[in-house]
Motif scaffolding. Structure first.
Motif, PDB file in Angstrom:
ATOM      1  N   UNK A   1       2.180   1.620   4.736  1.00  0.00           N
ATOM      2  CA  UNK A   1       2.173   0.478   3.818  1.00  0.00           C
ATOM      3  C   UNK A   1       3.512  -0.226   3.825  1.00  0.00           C
ATOM      4  N   UNK A   2       4.589   0.584   3.881  1.00  0.00           N
ATOM      5  CA  UNK A   2       5.941   0.001   3.881  1.00  0.00           C
ATOM      6  C   UNK A   2       6.178  -0.807   5.151  1.00  0.00           C
ATOM      7  N   UNK A   3       5.703  -0.260   6.309  1.00  0.00           N
ATOM      8  CA  UNK A   3       5.903  -0.961   7.589  1.00  0.00           C
ATOM      9  C   UNK A   3       5.108  -2.266   7.584  1.00  0.00           C
TER      10      UNK A   3
ATOM     11  N   UNK B   1       0.856  -1.190   0.000  1.00  0.00           N
ATOM     12  CA  UNK B   1       0.000   0.000   0.000  1.00  0.00           C
ATOM     13  C   UNK B   1       0.893   1.240   0.000  1.00  0.00           C
ATOM     14  N   UNK B   2       0.330   2.369  -0.446  1.00  0.00           N
ATOM     15  CA  UNK B   2       1.120   3.597  -0.533  1.00  0.00           C
ATOM     16  C   UNK B   2       1.530   4.101   0.853  1.00  0.00           C
ATOM     17  N   UNK B   3       2.621   4.828   0.916  1.00  0.00           N
ATOM     18  CA  UNK B   3       3.034   5.527   2.130  1.00  0.00           C
ATOM     19  C   UNK B   3       3.858   4.683   3.082  1.00  0.00           C
TER      20      UNK B   3
END
Lengths: 330, 260
Positions: free
Chosen positions: A24-26, A19-21
């Motif tokens: 999302x990365x975490x 997912x974006x942002x």
């Protein structure tokens, strides 16, 4: 005799989704999510020895993935393929002695060295003796008009010159088949023409089969006898280039110049008038619906003709139309 | 035989490519030698103060550091892409090597020369000459030990960097373990207890690159020779198996590349 035989070839890639942002990365760090992408989906086709076959499609259609499986670079997820009698991903090294490859986006010439040094190195890689390598370099230098380029460091060549050397390098070991992946990418009109001429010459003189992927319909028109159009990893069209033109190039563009002035209300039933000038008209019609003969009769009746040009629309338009049809079918 | 001819040709091309930039080539070579001398000065100061660490003196350090530098230099010179394998895999740059009719691992790692490796390689011999252990027999053992230590080192690089087939880019991890290998490689083996020694012969085989070859150079023993031989063959075999297994998972890539 077939040089390539492909049956139900498949390649599925696992792609990580995020997912974006930062959130999302975490999340992706602790719980990565993957989805499957079918780059090549049940592809089946055959290619005759010495044939010039175009393999075209938009970005992401599966062209390069197919070429990579046919050269043994990638292992397929399913299906079978035979190239010159070898299963590419099993007999990669044996096959590599028989084929040449050019990836337009991935140079094989050593960047800091003159092309002749790479040619000499390729001679060793393909286990040619030194005299044979030299003889072949001389022949290719003449065929590809690159005598003056051979001793210039590759980094100093123009893109067009470099691609000429790249294609020539792939032919050093007299392959029976070359697989060209976007060889004309980024080239200007003259450079494209030079490459096409050289490839055509090698096909005619040495009987080298050519499987060519390209975005450029011009490559197809200039080189290939048969075409396979792919989209979303599947074949959407397969036929001779001449049939492709006959079936899809029914729209004709006509430009006429008259000796005297043309009536402002110039019109013909079933014909779209694109432009009416003082001495000329430009019109378009579908030859499948309106007969060419009747259109020409009307044109001729309108005055004394000085010049007339009848042309087909560019092949790009036709291919775009085929993609559109395939999309509607889905 | 053909593969040897091929290797010689590719090394020649590497050398020609490196020598295209003469000044850069020479400065890297001389710079690396100077760098090693400066780094080793710390050990000289250390042993000047402590004289002996569990039986190891500064002369032993000369040999250990020398063999490690030579083995490192040899891999840099002849198999420079072993340091970059993870990047090559994760960026899809194996395509070129896979389209050629040569063993893909050998072709890939031999296709780059790191010019500074010449400095490391030569420094190692100087360090051995200064160690006080120099004999002609010893020099022959030095060369053999260097070849075996370089094999272990190259295999270790291939092993760690091949993890990129499974986990994507591993260059940071590879750098980390590479540093661990080099750091532990120059420590006297007598510092470590048995558990640590097991690690230094297996997970991070630094002992096979530093202290064991150094022992072998100082005096011939069948034990140190067999340790080196088994280590070199074992690690090379394992690295080849892991790379081949990874190759089946190779996914290529579509990045535009502007040079080889």
């Amino acid at each position: 005799m077939n040089s390539i035989k492909v049956k139900n070839l498949q390649k599925t890639f696992q792609t990580k989704r995020k997912a974006a942002g930062l959130g999302g990365s975490v999340r992706s760090l602790f719980k990565p999510e993957y989805s499957s992408v079918e780059a090549v989906n049940n592809l089946s086709f055959e290619m005759e020895a010495g044939e010039l076959l175009g393999f075209i499609g938009p970005n992401g259609a599966g062209k390069s993935t197919t070429i990579k499986m046919l050269t043994g670079i990638l292992h397929p997820s399913g299906g079978e393929a035979s190239v010159l009698g070898f299963t590419p991903w099993v007999d990669r090294q044996k096959l590599a002695f028989q084929i040449g490859t050019v990836f337009g986006q991935r140079p094989q010439l050593w960047y800091h060295l003159p092309a002749i040094d790479t040619f000499t190195l390729f001679g060793k890689i393909y286990e040619l003796d030194d005299r044979e390598t030299k003889k072949r370099i001389d022949f290719l230098a003449e065929a590809f008009e690159m005598k003056d380029l051979l001793e210039v460091p590759v980094r100093k060549l123009s893109l067009g010159q470099r691609m000429r050397c790249e294609v020539a390098a792939s032919l050093l070991h007299r392959p029976k088949l070359i697989l060209l992946d976007e060889p004309s990418i980024g080239l200007d009109v003259v450079a494209k023409q030079n490459i096409r001429d050289a490839i055509r010459r090698m096909n005619q003189e040495e009987g080298v089969g050519v499987l060519l992927t390209s975005h450029d319909a011009g490559d197809l028109e200039a080189l290939c006898k048969r075409v396979i159009i792919v989209n979303h990893g599947q074949i959407v069209y397969e036929d001779k280039v001449s049939n492709l033109k006959r079936k899809f190039l029914t729209t004709k563009l006509v430009e006429v110049r008259y000796a005297e002035g043309v009536a402002k209300d110039f019109s013909i039933d079933g014909v779209e008038i694109l432009k009416v000038g003082h001495y000329g008209v430009k019109l378009k019609f579908d030859a499948a619906k309106t007969s060419v003969e009747s259109v020409l009769a009307h044109i001729s009746a309108a005055g004394d003709i000085v010049d007339i040009t009848i042309s087909d629309p560019p092949l790009e338009e036709v291919i775009a139309k085929i993609y559109e049809q395939a999309k509607e079918y889905e | 035989m053909n593969n040897i001819k091929f290797l010689l040709a590719i090394w020649k091309a590497n050398l020609q490519s490196a020598m295209e930039y003469r000044i850069s080539f020479l400065s890297q070579m001389i710079g690396m030698m100077a760098n090693n001398f400066i780094y080793f000065a710390i050990w000289i100061i250390f042993f000047d103060r402590f004289k002996d660490v569990r039986g190891w003196g500064v002369n032993d350090m000369y040999v250990t550091f020398g063999i490690l530098a030579s083995a490192f230099g040899l891999v840099s010179l002849f198999f420079g892409n072993a340091f970059m394998l993870s990047d090559i895999i994760s960026k899809g740059r194996l395509d070129y090597y896979l389209s050629m009719p040569k063993p893909v691992l050998l072709h890939t790692i031999s296709s780059r020369m790191i010019a500074s490796g010449m400095g490391d390689f030569a420094y190692g011999f100087v360090s051995y000459a200064l160690s006080g252990y120099f004999t002609w027999d010893g020099l022959a053992r030095y060369v053999l030990a260097m070849l075996l230590a370089a094999t272990v080192f190259a295999a270790f690089l291939i092993l760690t960097q091949s993890l990129a087939f499974w986990f994507g880019t591993m260059s940071n991890f590879s750098n980390l373990v590479l540093n661990a290998m080099l750091t532990f490689g120059i420590y006297p083996i007598t510092l470590f207890d048995n558990y640590a020694k097991i690690i230094l012969f297996t997970i991070i085989p630094a002992a096979l690159m530093g202290s064991v070859p150094a022992e072998f150079i100082r005096a011939f023993t069948w034990q140190s020779l067999s340790q080196l031989l088994i280590g070199a063959i074992g690690f090379l075999g394992l690295a080849t198996i892991v790379f081949r297994a990874g190759l089946r998972r190779y996914e290529s890539g579509s990045a535009i590349q502007i040079e080889v």
